[in-house]
Design a protein around this motif. Structure first.
Motif, short mmCIF file in Angstrom:
data_model
loop_
_atom_site.label_atom_id
_atom_site.label_comp_id
_atom_site.label_asym_id
_atom_site.label_seq_id
_atom_site.Cartn_x
_atom_site.Cartn_y
_atom_site.Cartn_z
N THR B 163 0.94 -1.23 0.03
CA THR B 163 0.11 -0.01 -0.10
C THR B 163 0.84 1.33 0.12
N ASP B 166 -2.28 7.56 1.00
CA ASP B 166 -3.27 8.11 0.18
C ASP B 166 -3.06 9.72 0.37
N LYS B 202 1.35 1.35 -10.15
CA LYS B 202 0.04 1.16 -9.50
C LYS B 202 -0.86 -0.20 -9.60
N TRP B 205 -0.19 -2.62 -6.57
CA TRP B 205 -0.58 -2.02 -5.22
C TRP B 205 -1.76 -2.35 -4.96
N ALA B 206 -2.28 -2.72 -3.74
CA ALA B 206 -3.39 -3.09 -3.22
C ALA B 206 -4.43 -1.69 -3.16
N ALA B 207 -3.84 -0.80 -2.57
CA ALA B 207 -4.71 0.35 -2.24
C ALA B 207 -3.73 1.59 -1.84
N PHE B 208 -4.33 2.89 -1.91
CA PHE B 208 -3.88 3.84 -1.47
C PHE B 208 -4.49 3.87 0.03
N ASN B 209 -3.50 3.79 0.88
CA ASN B 209 -4.09 3.58 2.34
C ASN B 209 -3.11 4.56 3.35
N ASN B 221 -1.31 -8.68 6.40
CA ASN B 221 -2.16 -8.53 5.07
C ASN B 221 -1.10 -7.99 4.01
N LYS B 351 -5.55 8.09 -10.24
CA LYS B 351 -6.19 7.60 -9.46
C LYS B 351 -7.46 7.17 -10.30
N LYS B 353 -7.53 5.99 -13.55
CA LYS B 353 -7.03 4.90 -14.18
C LYS B 353 -5.41 5.22 -14.77
#
Lengths: 293, 353
Positions: B163, B166, B202, B205-209, B221, B351, B353
């Motif tokens: 991650t 964000d 990107k 990556w799993a997420a912006f966190n 995780n 973010k 795409k």
């Protein structure tokens, strides 16, 4: 007191409330969307600051930026699709539930309705965070899903941080808003109508599609509007459950006000969203009126 | 009767006193040890009331919208800069801050606030990577560079286990640093290059966190997270406490990173500037300043604090970098409206795409 005055006394407080907390802020937002951003957030002063480099006054530039290229329109389209899918799924899940509650014994109905509202007793964010645990890769649920997929030879898929997670979150949060108007509508149906339909030879399926469903349409429209409009602008759920391309229009509006310190452009996005929401609500109201039986 | 009157008088006076002597502190979450607060409350005979913000942008936006009633804020230096430009801060009364001499000279008199007219350094963090030592060792991935979150060849092995923050600024700064540019670069072409770098990475990556990456690292995780050194320290403490069988280790990239120095400032409309100065001087004391580092593993700009800081934290080269790495750390300057607009436009593109 004349009846006229009575009317004003009764409708005055809510009217005043709407004026102060809806109409005036909306007006400020409209105005803000035509102004320049302040250097440190907020808005630039309306009249010249004396500094020739500094912009002030009113402008259409913010709206031009919106239509200049397709990225923001794409975002609206994406949000629109998510909201539509959410509404349809909510309807699919809520209708049988509302029907079951409405047709259940009177003694149980209130308890069942209470159970539908029960989730509201805990905070919305906590409930969404709970989904992070349920969908997380180490949860029993994710393992079960991937176990089933595995028996078909499919690769395991991540459930959390995906469009599926966002849709699940959206449907979960908005479900009561669909169940309640549907229940209120279905509960009022006269059972004699169904008996009459049966006497005239209609099967169970026909009774539903020709009697119950058309009568329930106002409830469907009300529920759809209550789900679709908030789903269109939501930002917390894609933030928490969405992946790297999970953002919706609500996230970009929040980003404009906080990270980008660009209030005017945030206002433009918000205005477009409001106009779309009003159009949708108007459409729902219009359809509902012309469907009256 | 007299006694009754005295009791009545006390009843009237006590709440009034309690009401008057309150220091309102607007702070980051978990950025002050409870013990320190208790000691300050004893020494000033007042109450400390804390409220919290999650980002500098949130703080600035809230103040811009007219929030009042705070005595001390602890923003990062670039936000201090913005507050100075907005003329929102009260000048520090140095005669009430004898402990200011404890601060290391390299953290004083920065370009953000020449002469420290308005701000007193509090603590700092570095934006870096944190990784799960067991997993990354198993996979044999290098642990010295931003490449771990930007190079698709490396990312292939940890797809969906990464991650990043964000935060538009921090992600772009990481990419700029990876490409060898300054963290404060605003050249369009170089920003576009950074955007392409982010775009290529990107999908892995799993997420912006920025909110729950501590937990995700602790639970296992996520194996690599872009985050703040303090949070990575916390994640490791949690992983140890839960006996997870792995460590969460700091990774200070060799290309350099951004350093956030947080400083105490007093808003112009502070209700109690006297308490505010008392508080700032109290926090500049070595022991009090060390308390925070011992609690959350933050970097510390206070010379006197060094002798009170736990040895294992002092030995961590990612929290207290050696001179060589320290040279490659940059403090972020506040972007102007136009630069921010460009950045947030690029961020939206990234973010979507």
């Amino acid at each position: 007191m004349s009846p006229r005055a009575q009317k004003w006394v009764i409708s005055g407080p809510p009217l005043g409330y709407l004026l102060i907390f809806f109409a005036i802020p909306t007006f400020i937002m409209v105005l803000a969307s035509f102004r320049f951003a302040g250097e440190f957030g907020g808005l630039a002063p309306l009249v010249g600051t004396g500094n020739p480099d500094e912009l002030s006054g009113l402008t259409f530039e913010n709206y031009q930026r919106f239509f200049e290229d397709t990225i923001y329109l794409e975002l609206f389209l994406k949000s629109f699709i998510y909201a539509t899918v959410t509404t349809l799924l909510c309807l699919g899940v809520a209708y049988p539930l509302a029907l079951m509650i409405a047709r259940s014994d009177k003694r149980w109905r209130e308890l069942l309705v209470l159970l539908v509202i029960l989730p509201f007793w805990s905070n919305f964010l906590i409930r969404v965070y709970a989904w992070m645990i349920i969908l997380g890769p180490q949860s029993g649920f994710a393992r079960a899903v991937n176990g089933v997929l595995g028996t078909f030879g499919a690769e395991p898929i991540p459930l959390l941080y995906s469009p599926i997670a966002v849709i699940i979150g959206l449907v979960y949060v908005h479900l009561p808003f669909m169940v309640l108007p549907l229940y209120v509508n279905l509960e009022k149906h006269d059972p004699a109508l169904l008996d009459a339909a049966q006497d005239l030879g209609a099967g169970a399926w026909q009774r539903f599609w020709k009697v119950t469903f058309p009568l329930s349409l106002p409830g469907v429209y009300a529920g759809a509007a209550l789900v679709f409009i908030p789903a269109l602008g939501i930002f917390a759920i894609p933030d928490i459950l969405g992946g790297t391309d999970g953002i919706l229009i609500g996230n970009v509006i929040k980003q404009q006000f906080l990270d980008a310190r660009d209030w005017p452009f945030g206002s433009v996005l918000s205005m477009v969203l409001t106009v779309l929401a009003i159009l949708f609500a108007g459409l729902a109201a219009w359809v509902a009126r012309h469907q009256r039986i | 009767m007299k006694r009754l009157l005295a009791v009545l008088a006390l009843l009237v006076v006590l709440p009034a006193m309690a009401k008057d002597d309150v220091l309102h502190l607007y702070n980051w979450n978990n950025y002050m040890s409870d013990d320190t607060i208790k000691r300050f409350e004893v020494s000033c005979k007042c109450k400390v009331k804390q409220s919290y913000y999650g980002s500098n942008d949130e703080l600035l936006a809230k103040l811009q919208a007219g929030a009042k009633g705070y005595d001390v804020l602890i923003p990062t230096m670039n936000a201090v800069d913005a507050l100075i430009k907005r003329k929102a801060l009260l000048e520090l009364d140095k005669s009430k801050l004898p402990n200011l001499k404890n601060v290391m000279p390299q953290y004083l008199n920065t370009t953000f606030d020449p002469d420290n007219k308005y701000s007193a350094p509090y603590a700092m963090s570095i934006t870096m990577l944190g990784y799960n030592d067991k997993k990354i060792k198993e996979l044999g991935l290098p642990t010295d560079s931003w490449a771990l979150i930007f190079d698709p060849k490396l990312l292939e092995k940890i797809k969906g286990k990464v991650t990043v923050l964000d935060d538009q600024r921090e992600v772009f700064v990481a990419a700029l640093k990876y490409l060898g540019y300054s963290a404060n670069e605003t050249d369009d072409a170089k920003l576009k290059e950074a955007k392409e770098t982010i775009r290529r990475a990107k999908p892995y990556w799993a997420a912006f966190n920025a909110q729950s990456y501590i937990k995700e690292l602790t639970v296992g995780n996520i194996w690599v997270a872009h985050g703040y050194s303090n949070d990575i320290f916390q994640a490791n403490l949690d992983a140890q406490a839960a006996k997870r069988g792995f460590n969460i280790v700091h990774l200070l990239p060799k290309e350099g990173a951004s350093l956030s120095l947080d400083a105490m400032v007093v808003p112009k409309n502070a209700p109690r500037p006297d308490l505010a100065f008392q508080f700032i001087n109290f926090m500049l004391d070595g022991q009090n300043s060390a308390d925070l580092t011992n609690l959350i593993g933050s970097g510390n700009p206070n010379n006197e604090a060094m002798k009170f800081i736990k040895a294992e934290i002092k030995a961590n080269r990612a929290v207290f970098p050696d001179a060589e790495s320290a040279k490659k750390l940059e403090m972020l300057r506040d972007l102007n409206a136009k630069e921010l607009r460009t950045l947030s436009r690029l961020w939206t593109e990234v973010k979507l795409k």
